[in-house]
Design a protein around this motif. Structure first.
Motif, PDB file in Angstrom:
ATOM      1  N   THR A 180       2.181  -1.987 -12.074  1.00 52.04           N
ATOM      2  CA  THR A 180       1.396  -1.263 -11.000  1.00 52.04           C
ATOM      3  C   THR A 180       0.263  -0.522 -11.680  1.00 52.04           C
ATOM      4  O   THR A 180      -0.376   0.069 -10.962  1.00 52.04           O
ATOM      5  N   LYS A 181       0.046  -0.719 -12.872  1.00 53.74           N
ATOM      6  CA  LYS A 181      -1.282  -0.224 -13.291  1.00 53.74           C
ATOM      7  C   LYS A 181      -2.214  -1.269 -13.085  1.00 53.74           C
ATOM      8  O   LYS A 181      -2.409  -2.270 -13.435  1.00 53.74           O
ATOM      9  N   GLN A 182      -3.134  -0.621 -12.357  1.00 58.34           N
ATOM     10  CA  GLN A 182      -4.347  -1.325 -11.751  1.00 58.34           C
ATOM     11  C   GLN A 182      -5.466  -1.552 -12.733  1.00 58.34           C
ATOM     12  O   GLN A 182      -6.512  -0.944 -12.626  1.00 58.34           O
ATOM     13  N   ASP A 183      -5.443  -2.467 -13.796  1.00 59.18           N
ATOM     14  CA  ASP A 183      -6.603  -2.561 -14.631  1.00 59.18           C
ATOM     15  C   ASP A 183      -7.653  -3.439 -13.821  1.00 59.18           C
ATOM     16  O   ASP A 183      -7.408  -4.714 -13.474  1.00 59.18           O
ATOM     17  N   GLN A 184      -8.700  -2.816 -13.639  1.00 58.90           N
ATOM     18  CA  GLN A 184      -9.743  -3.566 -12.828  1.00 58.90           C
ATOM     19  C   GLN A 184     -10.595  -4.429 -13.752  1.00 58.90           C
ATOM     20  O   GLN A 184     -11.585  -3.915 -14.157  1.00 58.90           O
ATOM     21  N   GLU A 354       5.095  11.365 -11.475  1.00 59.60           N
ATOM     22  CA  GLU A 354       4.925  10.131 -11.867  1.00 59.60           C
ATOM     23  C   GLU A 354       3.453   9.680 -12.047  1.00 59.60           C
ATOM     24  O   GLU A 354       2.944   9.448 -10.706  1.00 59.60           O
ATOM     25  N   PRO A 355       2.808   9.272 -13.074  1.00 61.04           N
ATOM     26  CA  PRO A 355       1.228   9.131 -12.769  1.00 61.04           C
ATOM     27  C   PRO A 355       0.898   7.531 -12.641  1.00 61.04           C
ATOM     28  O   PRO A 355       1.869   6.831 -13.243  1.00 61.04           O
ATOM     29  N   ASP A 356      -0.101   7.467 -11.821  1.00 63.37           N
ATOM     30  CA  ASP A 356      -0.821   6.243 -11.795  1.00 63.37           C
ATOM     31  C   ASP A 356      -1.805   5.925 -13.068  1.00 63.37           C
ATOM     32  O   ASP A 356      -2.443   7.246 -13.523  1.00 63.37           O
ATOM     33  N   ILE A 357      -1.413   5.094 -13.840  1.00 68.51           N
ATOM     34  CA  ILE A 357      -2.428   4.755 -14.919  1.00 68.51           C
ATOM     35  C   ILE A 357      -3.608   3.864 -14.519  1.00 68.51           C
ATOM     36  O   ILE A 357      -3.007   2.619 -14.543  1.00 68.51           O
ATOM     37  N   TYR A 358      -4.915   4.029 -15.100  1.00 69.16           N
ATOM     38  CA  TYR A 358      -5.948   3.087 -14.880  1.00 69.16           C
ATOM     39  C   TYR A 358      -6.457   3.025 -16.129  1.00 69.16           C
ATOM     40  O   TYR A 358      -6.824   4.107 -16.847  1.00 69.16           O
ATOM     41  N   SER A 359      -7.116   1.843 -16.495  1.00 74.02           N
ATOM     42  CA  SER A 359      -8.024   1.631 -17.732  1.00 74.02           C
ATOM     43  C   SER A 359      -9.175   0.775 -17.538  1.00 74.02           C
ATOM     44  O   SER A 359      -9.128  -0.276 -16.819  1.00 74.02           O
ATOM     45  N   TYR A 360     -10.202   1.416 -18.151  1.00 74.72           N
ATOM     46  CA  TYR A 360     -11.687   0.709 -17.805  1.00 74.72           C
ATOM     47  C   TYR A 360     -12.257   0.394 -19.084  1.00 74.72           C
ATOM     48  O   TYR A 360     -12.266   1.373 -20.078  1.00 74.72           O
TER      49      TYR A 360
END
Length: 480
Positions: A180-184, A354-360
């Motif tokens: 579910t981690k949405q790495d764009q 519960e956190p959503d985690i995104y990385s850029y």
């Protein structure tokens, strides 16, 4: 263990050293590592660093300001040393070894914004303590499973019972593989890995920007802090009815910035004049927003809000949502968000943190071939990042926010319109256009290395001017 500090240590341009009773000023040549570590350093408070970090918050037209924010530098072990500690079978008490033996060679700049509701207790608690919890948390799988058991035993309900019964699947989905981690990012079709090369032809990033342990630390620290600190009253006066229940909660959005190459993260000054790529990690709980401005002055939202209207949140909670008399969708007929810290009365039904985690991958592209820059999420050379509460985002779009900042800098100049100045300008604008029921507003602005190098184009100037005129007209009528 890791630690957090609200300041950075900067090396003066002209060092003053004492040697054999003599003073020497000017640049130091051929200095050793030990000599550099003993050299004098300037201690700069991050909240008093207006040229690089701006922050402003106002109650606007509410009686009190329930927004809070924090700005800190986290000092952590490097990924390599931490992994060696975790996998070294010769270390019996890994947590004790991690807490006392590993050098804290990695610096991470952390900015967070919190939007409280039902009082400011939770938002202030998060601003003063969440970063300490994160820095001090040892990423243990066993501790995480024990925490899920505590949620099942203390909070109870079908939601937490189901998660605990399927804890292995939960860990694999949200932490180990993190579907579910949405790495764009761009991925290679065959290997499923990212393929970005530097100017020498080396692959600089081939998997995820976050390791399993880094994701585990975020989940473990957030959920443990929520259960132990936010869902327990600090005093009997704060309890509402049942002494074990306390009202109030808070959303939370955070960024964690560090150099992509860990050797460059030893010093605190990497964000001041970065010469390479940066790793930007974003965590989201609720509806506070994080917006990035790219080199073309285009706004990009880095988060997705946790509203009852979200189909993803509806699937997570397996429930339908009610619409109140104002036409707004609410969770449990009361909550505007489906995730938050605190809000104990909704925890049993799944109102979790519960956190959503995104990385850029962002930053300076001077060491990237031109063909590789298009593979970065935003093209590289980004200008700044904003963290805002819904008191700002409800009254202006992401692009209006970015254009207000860029146009202010264009008119005032880089020396005058610092990140601190423009963050205050955003709040002044909100105060001017907001109605008598406008919410608290908070804006944090982090300057990135390409600050000021955007096009001199104001895409939404006419829209903002119309809002100002409407706001002024409404104020005049109310004063008659």
């Amino acid at each position: 263990m890791g630690r957090s500090q609200p300041f950075v240590l900067l090396k003066p341009s002209n060092l003053v050293l004492k040697s054999s009773g003599m003073r020497h000023t000017g640049p130091v040549k051929n200095s050793t590592t030990s000599r550099e570590s003993s050299s004098p350093m300037l201690r700069v408070n991050l909240q008093k660093f207006p040229g690089f970090i701006g922050h402003c918050s106002s109650r606007i037209n509410r009686l009190t300001n329930e927004d809070s924010y924090s700005i800190n530098m986290l000092k952590m072990p490097t990924v390599g040393s931490e992994m060696n500690c975790l996998w070294n079978k010769g270390i019996k008490d890994k947590e004790a070894y991690w807490a006392t033996k590993l050098p804290l060679n990695k610096s991470i700049l952390n900015l967070s914004v919190f939007d409280g509701h039902g009082g400011n207790r939770i938002s202030k608690l998060l601003a003063s303590e969440l970063h300490n919890e994160l820095a001090a948390t040892f990423p243990s799988r066993e501790a995480f499973f024990e925490l899920l058991k505590q949620y099942n035993d203390v909070i109870g309900g079908k939601y937490w019972g189901k998660i605990y019964d399927r804890k292995e699947q939960y860990f694999k989905k949200f932490i180990a593989t993190c579907n579910t981690k949405q790495d764009q990012v761009l991925f290679d079709d065959k290997s499923g890995s990212r393929m970005i090369f530097d100017q020498w032809g080396n692959i600089i990033d081939k998997t995820s920007l976050l390791t399993e342990n880094e994701r585990l630390r975020i989940f473990l620290s957030y959920m443990r802090f929520d259960l132990r600190r936010c869902c327990a009253p600090a005093s009997s006066e704060e309890a509402h009815g049942d002494k074990n229940v306390v009202t109030g909660g808070s959303t939370a959005s955070s960024i964690f910035l560090t150099p992509y190459d860990e050797p460059n993260s030893i010093g605190d000054t990497f964000f001041i004049n970065s010469e390479g790529l940066l790793k930007l990690v974003v965590t989201q709980v609720g509806d506070t927003k994080i917006v990035l401005c790219d080199k073309n002055g285009i706004a990009h939202s880095l988060t997705k809000m946790h509203h009852p209207s979200s189909s993803r949140e509806s699937r997570r909670l397996r429930t339908s949502f009610q619409t109140d008399s104002f036409g707004e969708t609410r969770f449990l007929n009361n909550f505007a968000n489906t995730r938050s810290f605190g809000d104990y009365v909704g925890k049993q039904e799944g109102l979790s943190c519960e956190p959503d985690i995104y990385s850029y991958l962002i930053g300076n592209t001077q060491f990237l071939p031109h063909s590789e820059r298009s593979k970065l999420q935003f093209g590289g050379d980004e200008c700044f990042v904003c963290l805002i509460t819904d008191g700002v985002s409800d009254l202006m779009s992401d692009q209006e926010l970015v254009d207000l900042i860029t146009s202010t800098v264009n008119m005032r100049g880089l020396k005058v319109a610092s990140p601190q100045y423009v963050s205050e300008e955003v709040i002044r604008f909100i105060a001017a256009i907001g109605g008598k029921h406008s919410d608290n507003a908070t804006c944090l602005v982090l300057r990135l290395p390409n600050w000021g190098n955007w096009p001199t184009v104001d895409r939404t100037g006419a829209i903002r001017e119309e809002k100002l005129m409407s706001g002024s007209s409404g104020s005049e009528r109310s004063n008659v």
